[in-house]
Design an enzyme around this catalytic site. Structure first.
Site: not given
Ligand code: ASP
Length: 352
Positions: A210, A238-239, A241, A261, A264
């Site tokens: 990330t 899925r999502v 942070d 990072t 999440g």
């Protein structure tokens, strides 16, 4: 003379760390801090060539953002331009080089926040926008919303004139192999046996990459941005942070700008980015103390995590509880500093 000096000191104290501080002092105190993901980053897993590639790309990203800050540009512009460089690099889990979902797609998340007024924008699960960070910025500046997701986010960003690419743009062999490996571990039928355990010279963990940036511009304004492909083998839309304001990204001139990072789900549950700011504002901690405390808390609960946090005076921290974090900073002198491993951590936080 003494009277003049005390008047200046008093003025600085009265103005505090608000947005007028750097402006009144004539500006020039710019800072840009970046990360390219935290995880199992060990020297033993790297060839000198791969290590050099990371260092060069992080330095290039720092220089791109610094060029904007140095000519008086905004922290938002610097954050966006810096993240573009990392989104276009297959080295990072963002934009090109993003990890794959269980179904073999790339679904990208990003967010951005303006420290002047807490304006924020984010996208989750976009799949055809070359620079998700710009899509996040478009949501912030061109819509009444904060977070758009999936097809709608792609449509919105396309309508705003952002660069659209074929989903294959995001495909990289390394990430594809990481997915195949994961699927094999799960015993999924049909997972291809094209896996080499540790591809030569490349870090073995699928859990990082990330990217994020936080910046302080000459006007004393903070901004933060984060962009990611999420986690390898993620399913069910899925999502993480990264597109969640307060979890993966935060910016407020009164406290700090943060980009995170790591795992999440922990960032969401511990409201990590905002927690750093809250510890500064309610408990009076410095940015270094607040960032360290939050990362230590996550270590206690085995949440892999790293973050970058920058205050409005130019102090910053880059703590992580993993073995390494791709990270770097550049101040007004224009000299990029890059670190990868834990043993490189020094104390670079004092403003110059
Ligand atoms: N925080 C990201 C996520 O959970 C992944 C990472 O930073 O490595 O989506």
């Amino acid at each position: 003379m003494r009277i003049i000096c005390s008047a200046v000191v008093a003025a600085v104290i009265v103005m505090g760390s608000g947005s007028s501080y750097a402006q009144q002092l004539g500006g020039g105190k710019t800072v840009l801090v970046i990360h390219g993901g935290a995880g199992t980053i060990r020297k033993a897993n790297m060839t000198p060539e791969v290590e050099r590639e990371y260092r060069e790309k992080l330095s290039e990203a720092l220089r791109a953002g610094h060029a904007i800050l140095a000519r008086g540009g905004s922290s938002l512009d610097a954050v966006e331009a810096t993240i573009h460089i990392m989104e276009d690099s297959p080295l990072f889990n963002a934009g090109k080089g993003a990890v794959f979902t269980h179904e073999g797609r790339n679904e990208l998340d990003a967010s951005i926040m303006d420290g002047r007024n807490r304006a924020a924008g984010a996208v989750a699960g976009v799949s055809v926008i070359r620079h998700p960070i710009s899509a996040a910025r478009a949501v912030m500046e061109k819509s009444e919303h904060v977070l758009l997701s999936g097809k709608g986010a792609d449509l919105f960003a396309t309508a705003q004139g952002l660069e659209v690419v074929d989903p294959s743009w995001f495909w990289t062999e390394r990430r594809w192999k990481e997915l195949q490996k994961k699927l094999m571990e799960e015993g999924a039928p049909g997972a291809k046996a094209e896996i080499e355990e540790n591809q030569a010279g490349e870090p073995s963990s699928h859990k990082f990459g990330t990217v994020g940036a936080v910046a302080l511009d000459r006007a004393g304004n903070l901004a933060a941005g984060t962009s990611t492909g999420g986690r390898t083998n993620k399913r069910w839309a899925r999502v993480g942070d990264s597109p969640i304001i307060g979890a993966g990204t935060w910016a407020d001139n009164k406290t700090c700008a943060v980009s995170g990072t790591g795992h999440g789900e922990f960032f969401i549950r511990w409201v990590v980015a905002y927690d750093v700011a809250a510890l500064m504002s309610y408990a009076g901690l410095s940015v270094e103390e607040a960032a360290a405390r939050v990362i230590a808390t996550l270590k206690d609960v085995e949440g892999e995590a790293g973050l970058i946090a920058l205050d409005a005076k130019g102090n910053f921290a880059m703590p992580f509880n993993t073995e390494g974090m791709y990270r770097g900073w550049i101040r007004a002198d224009g000299e990029p500093h890059v670190q990868l491993y834990e043993e490189e951590s020094a104390a670079p936080a004092k403003p110059r």
